[in-house]
Design an enzyme around this catalytic site. Structure first.
Site, PDB file in Angstrom:
ATOM      1  N   SER A 162       0.839  -1.208   0.000  1.00  0.00           N
ATOM      2  CA  SER A 162       0.000   0.000   0.000  1.00  0.00           C
ATOM      3  C   SER A 162       0.871   1.254   0.000  1.00  0.00           C
ATOM      4  CB  SER A 162      -0.896   0.031   1.252  1.00  0.00           C
ATOM      5  OG  SER A 162      -1.634  -1.141   1.342  1.00  0.00           O
ATOM      6  N   TRP A 163       1.884   1.231   0.855  1.00  0.00           N
ATOM      7  CA  TRP A 163       2.738   2.410   0.980  1.00  0.00           C
ATOM      8  C   TRP A 163       3.648   2.549  -0.242  1.00  0.00           C
ATOM      9  CZ3 TRP A 163       2.431   6.948   2.259  1.00  0.00           C
ATOM     10  CH2 TRP A 163       3.418   7.743   2.838  1.00  0.00           C
ATOM     11  N   LYS A 206       8.347   0.928   8.580  1.00  0.00           N
ATOM     12  CA  LYS A 206       8.291   1.252  10.005  1.00  0.00           C
ATOM     13  C   LYS A 206       8.401  -0.036  10.809  1.00  0.00           C
ATOM     14  CE  LYS A 206       5.552   5.434   9.401  1.00  0.00           C
ATOM     15  NZ  LYS A 206       4.207   6.021   9.452  1.00  0.00           N
ATOM     16  N   GLY A 235       6.110   9.564   9.550  1.00  0.00           N
ATOM     17  CA  GLY A 235       5.120  10.605   9.832  1.00  0.00           C
ATOM     18  C   GLY A 235       3.725  10.006   9.867  1.00  0.00           C
ATOM     19  N   ALA A 255      -1.671   5.408   4.155  1.00  0.00           N
ATOM     20  CA  ALA A 255      -1.629   5.354   2.690  1.00  0.00           C
ATOM     21  C   ALA A 255      -3.013   5.550   2.078  1.00  0.00           C
ATOM     22  CB  ALA A 255      -1.034   4.018   2.245  1.00  0.00           C
ATOM     23  N   LYS A 295       6.038   3.601  17.712  1.00  0.00           N
ATOM     24  CA  LYS A 295       4.625   4.008  17.855  1.00  0.00           C
ATOM     25  C   LYS A 295       3.687   2.834  17.567  1.00  0.00           C
ATOM     26  CE  LYS A 295       3.564   4.105  13.338  1.00  0.00           C
ATOM     27  NZ  LYS A 295       2.471   3.474  12.631  1.00  0.00           N
ATOM     28  N   THR A 326      -2.031   6.905  14.296  1.00  0.00           N
ATOM     29  CA  THR A 326      -2.113   5.445  14.390  1.00  0.00           C
ATOM     30  C   THR A 326      -3.014   4.995  15.538  1.00  0.00           C
ATOM     31  OG1 THR A 326       0.184   5.531  13.645  1.00  0.00           O
ATOM     32  CG2 THR A 326      -0.668   3.387  14.196  1.00  0.00           C
ATOM     33  N   SER A 377      -5.651   2.125  10.849  1.00  0.00           N
ATOM     34  CA  SER A 377      -4.373   1.568  11.301  1.00  0.00           C
ATOM     35  C   SER A 377      -4.488   0.083  11.596  1.00  0.00           C
ATOM     36  CB  SER A 377      -3.893   2.294  12.555  1.00  0.00           C
ATOM     37  OG  SER A 377      -2.979   1.475  13.259  1.00  0.00           O
TER      38      SER A 377
END
Ligand code: NAI
Ligand code: 13P
Length: 340
Positions: free
Chosen positions: A11-12, A106, A135, A139, A190, A247, A253
């Site tokens: 996706s990203w 991430k 950040g 997406a 995170k 998130t 998320s």
């Protein structure tokens, strides 16, 4: 012609390829196989993004490895595969170690707990030209052109500026930083806090509890980050509190969803037993993305009751709440922001 490579039809990865193209670059989206390339070309993107055809004619979808011609033309490369697949994807891509590379992944390496840029350095990439992008960047929102901001951290400020220009377009604003350690750690840590927030949503605890988890979670992330060489400002910025907020609060998320499903009594999918024959490639890992989506609703799910048995088990809600109350409420150590 100079172009950017994006590793991963995720996706990203697809979103970043679309952003680079919209900002004026040619892009080579490096995927795992001809079959995957065919599917991405046919869909003009990724069906699970649900945004239709998002890739234009300047995105060339290519199975790994890159051709020598492609490799020689690259101004930079973005890695956007899940953390457990970074090593293998980079090796398979044929990406020359001379190319400036930015990790958009991430997470930490499962085997070594290394940050992704440390992993890339171990694969021969120059640490001075290797960075991280992070950040509050869901997406599904960015691919639809909704406003968002990110931070790209590279030790070489000129290179940071080049990445900032290459990625910024329309409603997507990119800030530059040199704190690679902080940006990368914030993006990985995170996720842990978001799982706890998801569990709190799932148990029906409400926004007060989630805000408390986020605030105390940010304090822990910051302490760990500073101990590992990160800068305080990074945790107070987009890659820190910004991403944590997106998130922990967004139903988009997967980490939050993972926590919600845990609270509902679900167990993560297990990898197949070691004896089971499996195809080449990294072992599948139980991860937030391995679970099915929740129904599209932003409202917290009500706590589920357990099946009755002779001795009723304490509800997850009660266990969670009482252990939270039992934990001593310590004052923040000096590096902290003094608020609790
Ligand atoms: N989805 C998002 O909104 C954002 C994701 N990220 C990061 O980007 C990385 C990728 O996440 P997503 O884009 O959400 O992934 P995703 O959940 O959309 O895709 C992961 C799946 O893509 C497939 N895949 C395609 N190419 C692959 C490859 N080369 N290696 C392994 N699997 C591959 C696999 O089936 C894998 O399970 C993660 O580290 C995530 O934290 C960062 C910012 C935003
Ligand atoms: O990192 C993200 C948003 O910034 C995506 O979060 P999830 O991996 O939890 O979906």
């Amino acid at each position: 012609m100079s172009a950017y490579a994006v590793l991963g039809a995720t996706s990203w990865g697809v979103t970043l390829a679309a952003l680079l193209e919209r900002a004026g670059s040619d892009v080579i989206l490096v995927v795992r196989s001809e079959l995957e390339a065919h599917a991405v070309r046919a869909a003009g993107g990724l069906e699970r993004l649900g945004a239709g055809r998002v890739l234009g004619p300047r995105v060339h979808v290519h199975p790994a490895p890159l051709t020598p011609g492609h490799a020689a033309s690259l101004a930079g490369a973005l890695v956007a595969v899940p953390s457990h697949a970074v090593r293998e994807s980079v090796l398979a891509s044929g990406l020359p170690a001379t190319v400036p590379v930015v990790s958009a992944t991430k997470g930490l390496d499962l085997e070594t707990s290394s940050r992704m840029t440390a992993l890339l350095a171990a694969l021969g990439f120059d640490p001075a030209r290797t960075g991280a992008l992070s950040g509050p960047n869901l997406a599904h929102e960015i691919i639809r052109g909704l406003p968002a901001a990110a931070v790209v951290a590279v030790p070489d400020p000129d290179l940071g500026l080049a990445w900032q220009h290459a990625l910024s377009h329309g409603a997507f604003r990119v800030y530059a930083s040199t704190d690679v350690v902080g940006v990368e750690l914030a993006g990985a840590l995170k996720n842990v806090i978001a799982i706890a927030a998801g569990a709190a949503w799932g148990l029906g605890f409400g926004a007060n509890a989630v805000a408390a988890i986020m605030t105390r979670g940010l304090a822990e992330m910051t302490r760990l980050g500073l101990a590992l060489g990160a800068e305080l400002a990074t945790f107070n910025g987009l890659a820190g509190v910004g991403d944590l907020a997106a998130t922990c609060f967004s139903p988009l998320s997967r980490n939050r969803r993972f926590g919600e499903l845990l609270a509902a009594g679900r167990s993560p999918p297990r990898p197949p037993p070691k004896s089971a024959k499996r195809s080449k490639g990294p072992a599948p890992r139980p991860s937030p993305s391995a679970w099915p989506p929740l129904p599209a609703s932003s409202s917290p799910s009500p706590p589920r009751s357990r099946p009755s048995s002779a001795a009723p088990a304490p509800s997850p809600r009660r266990c969670f709440a009482s252990s939270a109350v039992r934990s001593p409420a310590k004052n923040s150590p000096p590096v902290m922001l003094r608020s609790r």
